[in-house]
Write a protein that holds these residues in place. Structure first.
Motif, PDB file in Angstrom:
ATOM      1  N   ALA A 117       0.802  -1.311   0.042  1.00 15.05           N
ATOM      2  CA  ALA A 117       0.042   0.112  -0.025  1.00 15.05           C
ATOM      3  C   ALA A 117       1.043   1.259  -0.112  1.00 15.05           C
ATOM      4  O   ALA A 117       0.941   1.944   0.897  1.00 15.05           O
ATOM      5  N   PRO A 118       1.411   1.548  -1.235  1.00 11.66           N
ATOM      6  CA  PRO A 118       2.361   2.734  -1.125  1.00 11.66           C
ATOM      7  C   PRO A 118       1.454   4.131  -1.531  1.00 11.66           C
ATOM      8  O   PRO A 118       0.496   3.999  -1.514  1.00 11.66           O
ATOM      9  N   GLU A 119       2.420   5.043  -1.114  1.00 15.40           N
ATOM     10  CA  GLU A 119       1.762   6.410  -1.205  1.00 15.40           C
ATOM     11  C   GLU A 119       2.305   6.902  -2.687  1.00 15.40           C
ATOM     12  O   GLU A 119       3.114   6.121  -3.220  1.00 15.40           O
ATOM     13  N   VAL A 120       1.300   7.931  -3.113  1.00 18.40           N
ATOM     14  CA  VAL A 120       1.570   8.253  -4.458  1.00 18.40           C
ATOM     15  C   VAL A 120       2.870   8.672  -4.794  1.00 18.40           C
ATOM     16  O   VAL A 120       3.544   8.411  -5.732  1.00 18.40           O
ATOM     17  N   ASP A 121       3.502   9.638  -3.872  1.00 21.60           N
ATOM     18  CA  ASP A 121       4.798  10.094  -4.173  1.00 21.60           C
ATOM     19  C   ASP A 121       6.025   9.016  -3.849  1.00 21.60           C
ATOM     20  O   ASP A 121       7.221   8.969  -4.468  1.00 21.60           O
ATOM     21  N   THR A 122       5.700   7.776  -3.642  1.00 22.62           N
ATOM     22  CA  THR A 122       6.599   6.654  -3.593  1.00 22.62           C
ATOM     23  C   THR A 122       6.529   5.973  -4.917  1.00 22.62           C
ATOM     24  O   THR A 122       7.558   5.604  -5.435  1.00 22.62           O
ATOM     25  N   MET A 123       5.403   5.824  -5.495  1.00 20.67           N
ATOM     26  CA  MET A 123       5.393   5.023  -6.712  1.00 20.67           C
ATOM     27  C   MET A 123       5.970   6.162  -7.925  1.00 20.67           C
ATOM     28  O   MET A 123       6.205   5.858  -8.903  1.00 20.67           O
ATOM     29  N   TYR A 124       5.757   7.530  -7.704  1.00 17.12           N
ATOM     30  CA  TYR A 124       5.951   8.245  -8.715  1.00 17.12           C
ATOM     31  C   TYR A 124       6.816   9.711  -7.937  1.00 17.12           C
ATOM     32  O   TYR A 124       6.026  10.606  -7.818  1.00 17.12           O
ATOM     33  N   PRO A 125       8.046   9.268  -7.727  1.00 17.07           N
ATOM     34  CA  PRO A 125       8.662  10.412  -7.107  1.00 17.07           C
ATOM     35  C   PRO A 125       9.059  11.633  -7.912  1.00 17.07           C
ATOM     36  O   PRO A 125       8.616  11.580  -9.073  1.00 17.07           O
ATOM     37  N   ALA A 126       9.379  12.597  -7.392  1.00 19.37           N
ATOM     38  CA  ALA A 126       9.643  13.800  -8.182  1.00 19.37           C
ATOM     39  C   ALA A 126      10.693  13.556  -9.451  1.00 19.37           C
ATOM     40  O   ALA A 126      11.645  12.905  -9.266  1.00 19.37           O
ATOM     41  N   GLY A 127      10.371  14.093 -10.450  1.00 19.87           N
ATOM     42  CA  GLY A 127      11.040  13.826 -11.624  1.00 19.87           C
ATOM     43  C   GLY A 127      10.784  12.435 -12.435  1.00 19.87           C
ATOM     44  O   GLY A 127      11.290  12.181 -13.397  1.00 19.87           O
ATOM     45  N   PHE A 128       9.544  11.787 -11.860  1.00 21.06           N
ATOM     46  CA  PHE A 128       9.162  10.743 -12.728  1.00 21.06           C
ATOM     47  C   PHE A 128       8.439  10.993 -14.177  1.00 21.06           C
ATOM     48  O   PHE A 128       7.721  11.926 -14.310  1.00 21.06           O
ATOM     49  N   THR A 129       9.215  10.451 -15.042  1.00 19.07           N
ATOM     50  CA  THR A 129       8.599  10.604 -16.494  1.00 19.07           C
ATOM     51  C   THR A 129       8.136   9.725 -17.447  1.00 19.07           C
ATOM     52  O   THR A 129       7.491   9.783 -18.393  1.00 19.07           O
ATOM     53  N   THR A 130       8.937   8.220 -17.026  1.00 19.25           N
ATOM     54  CA  THR A 130       8.747   7.270 -17.819  1.00 19.25           C
ATOM     55  C   THR A 130       7.184   6.552 -17.706  1.00 19.25           C
ATOM     56  O   THR A 130       6.464   6.630 -16.776  1.00 19.25           O
ATOM     57  N   GLY A 131       6.739   6.200 -18.891  1.00 13.66           N
ATOM     58  CA  GLY A 131       5.558   5.601 -18.852  1.00 13.66           C
ATOM     59  C   GLY A 131       5.294   4.198 -20.165  1.00 13.66           C
ATOM     60  O   GLY A 131       6.469   4.205 -20.895  1.00 13.66           O
ATOM     61  N   ILE A 132       4.397   3.815 -20.245  1.00 12.23           N
ATOM     62  CA  ILE A 132       4.181   2.687 -21.002  1.00 12.23           C
ATOM     63  C   ILE A 132       3.173   2.890 -22.002  1.00 12.23           C
ATOM     64  O   ILE A 132       2.018   3.426 -21.663  1.00 12.23           O
ATOM     65  N   ASP A 133       3.625   2.822 -23.296  1.00 10.82           N
ATOM     66  CA  ASP A 133       2.737   3.219 -24.427  1.00 10.82           C
ATOM     67  C   ASP A 133       1.691   1.994 -24.818  1.00 10.82           C
ATOM     68  O   ASP A 133       2.352   1.240 -24.989  1.00 10.82           O
ATOM     69  N   PRO A 134       0.442   2.263 -24.661  1.00  9.53           N
ATOM     70  CA  PRO A 134      -0.384   1.071 -24.983  1.00  9.53           C
ATOM     71  C   PRO A 134      -0.603   0.626 -26.292  1.00  9.53           C
ATOM     72  O   PRO A 134      -1.171  -0.356 -26.757  1.00  9.53           O
ATOM     73  N   GLY A 135      -0.054   1.531 -27.220  1.00  7.20           N
ATOM     74  CA  GLY A 135      -0.420   1.498 -28.854  1.00  7.20           C
ATOM     75  C   GLY A 135      -1.667   1.714 -29.210  1.00  7.20           C
ATOM     76  O   GLY A 135      -2.388   2.168 -28.580  1.00  7.20           O
ATOM     77  N   PRO A 136      -2.077   1.442 -30.427  1.00  8.06           N
ATOM     78  CA  PRO A 136      -3.318   1.882 -31.041  1.00  8.06           C
ATOM     79  C   PRO A 136      -4.416   1.619 -30.186  1.00  8.06           C
ATOM     80  O   PRO A 136      -5.556   2.050 -30.143  1.00  8.06           O
ATOM     81  N   LEU A 137      -4.421   0.137 -29.678  1.00 10.46           N
ATOM     82  CA  LEU A 137      -5.714  -0.331 -28.703  1.00 10.46           C
ATOM     83  C   LEU A 137      -5.932   0.757 -27.637  1.00 10.46           C
ATOM     84  O   LEU A 137      -7.219   0.863 -27.309  1.00 10.46           O
ATOM     85  N   GLY A 138      -4.809   1.307 -27.027  1.00 15.46           N
ATOM     86  CA  GLY A 138      -4.936   2.269 -25.922  1.00 15.46           C
ATOM     87  C   GLY A 138      -5.942   3.530 -26.200  1.00 15.46           C
ATOM     88  O   GLY A 138      -6.382   4.007 -25.330  1.00 15.46           O
ATOM     89  N   ASP A 139      -6.143   3.759 -27.466  1.00 17.93           N
ATOM     90  CA  ASP A 139      -6.862   4.834 -28.026  1.00 17.93           C
ATOM     91  C   ASP A 139      -8.394   4.551 -28.335  1.00 17.93           C
ATOM     92  O   ASP A 139      -9.239   5.214 -28.862  1.00 17.93           O
ATOM     93  N   GLN A 140      -8.628   3.089 -28.328  1.00 16.33           N
ATOM     94  CA  GLN A 140     -10.064   2.623 -28.795  1.00 16.33           C
ATOM     95  C   GLN A 140     -10.804   2.279 -27.406  1.00 16.33           C
ATOM     96  O   GLN A 140     -10.433   2.350 -26.403  1.00 16.33           O
ATOM     97  N   LEU A 141     -12.238   2.097 -27.705  1.00 17.87           N
ATOM     98  CA  LEU A 141     -13.167   1.790 -26.538  1.00 17.87           C
ATOM     99  C   LEU A 141     -12.968   2.899 -25.343  1.00 17.87           C
ATOM    100  O   LEU A 141     -13.310   3.772 -25.368  1.00 17.87           O
ATOM    101  N   GLU A 142     -12.504   2.128 -24.447  1.00 19.21           N
ATOM    102  CA  GLU A 142     -12.267   2.994 -23.168  1.00 19.21           C
ATOM    103  C   GLU A 142     -11.415   4.033 -23.225  1.00 19.21           C
ATOM    104  O   GLU A 142     -11.380   5.127 -22.714  1.00 19.21           O
ATOM    105  N   GLY A 143     -10.194   3.670 -24.007  1.00 18.46           N
ATOM    106  CA  GLY A 143      -9.312   4.624 -24.195  1.00 18.46           C
ATOM    107  C   GLY A 143      -9.874   5.824 -25.306  1.00 18.46           C
ATOM    108  O   GLY A 143      -9.258   7.155 -24.832  1.00 18.46           O
TER     109      GLY A 143
END
Length: 305
Positions: A117-143
């Motif tokens: 059960a982490p805090e938000v700033d533990t998972m995303y500390p200052a300077g966090f910029t990296t992410g996962i690109d879901p590709g085309p499916l990420g922009d469909q339906l719910e996306g």
């Protein structure tokens, strides 16, 4: 005087000693400490199973825990983290249901031994910029309705995999697009984890269990059942072809004017184009008031005779 090793709270490098109590629940908030615990468990021959959640646990989560706990020789980690990166600026991050003590009680009832059960700033500390690109499916339906949602979801799931290094991870099938994208990420990035989809747990009247059901008033709760009824109608229409499946579902939904339907789509199981025959997935998203509800069902599409 040097304390006996069994009483030391820190190791020789000054790090807090990992905490784990067999047959008891231990809550961790620090990724590094939890990672050392799961590494030690695997080194001792245990398998690690993971159930990622955003808390507000219900019977659907309970079923995930039971599936995870059923793996022989395993220790289960349940993560409880309301991930801000999968909420849009106008969505319900601030009011998303949070019931941490009740969540821990359910984990204890199901024999879970580790909660992360982490805090938000533990998972995303200052300077966090990296992410996962879901590709085309990420922009469909719910996306399409929730831009950036799946990038945020995949990013946190990838971090949870890196922190816990599970052998098996369990996800509910109610969020079918989420499950499909996680499976694709695991395949594309060669992540060594087996992803298991668990069938949707439903109320007696067919409504899919969801933490967001808590937003519904009594009348909306009754109206929401129309979604599962539409899925059933679509399933029965499978022998008449794909167009009939969607038409049958839409007809049921149209009978409930309180539902603001976003989409009704029939896709293949990986959410590619609609199949003309074979296994398919019927997906529905609709709003009741300010509450967005999603659901889906397997459909077997057969040829017209």
């Amino acid at each position: 005087m040097t304390r006996p090793s069994s009483l030391r709270t820190h190791d020789l490098l000054g790090r807090a000693k990992p905490r784990f109590a067999k047959d008891g629940l231990t809550v961790h908030t620090d990724p590094n400490t939890l990672r050392r615990v799961t590494k030690a468990l695997r080194g001792g021959g245990r398998r690690v199973t993971l159930v990622p959640t955003m808390g507000a646990l219900h019977d659907g989560h309970r079923e995930l825990m039971r599936r995870a706990r059923s793996i022989p020789g395993s220790t289960t980690v349940v993560s409880i983290f309301v991930n801000p990166r999968q909420f849009g600026p106008t969505e319900d991050f601030g009011r998303y249901p949070r019931a941490f003590e009740a969540d821990l009680d359910m984990c204890r009832e199901e024999g879970v031994e580790l909660v992360f059960a982490p805090e938000v700033d533990t998972m995303y500390p200052a300077g966090f910029t990296t992410g996962i690109d879901p590709g085309p499916l990420g922009d469909q339906l719910e996306g399409a309705a929730r831009p950036g949602h799946f990038a945020g979801m995949l990013t946190v799931v990838n971090k949870l995999f890196a922190i816990t290094v599970p052998d098996v991870a369990f996800f509910g099938e109610k969020d079918w697009q989420q499950l499909a994208l996680i499976r694709r990420m695991v395949r594309d990035l060669d992540i060594d984890v087996h992803v298991v989809g668990v069938p949707t747990v439903r109320e007696r009247d067919g409504l899919a269990r969801s933490s967001r059901n808590a937003y519904l008033d009594e009348l909306q709760r009754q109206q929401a059942v129309t979604i599962s009824a539409a899925l059933s109608a679509g399933q029965y229409a499978g022998e008449q072809g794909p167009e009939a499946v969607v038409a049958a579902a839409r007809e049921v939904l149209a009978a409930e004017p309180a539902l603001d339907v976003d989409y009704v789509e029939l896709r293949d199981p990986d959410l590619g184009p609609t199949p003309t025959i074979g296994d398919a997935r019927l997906l529905i998203a609709a709003r009741l008031g300010t509450t967005r509800l999603i659901d889906n069902a397997h459909v077997s599409v057969t040829e017209r005779v």
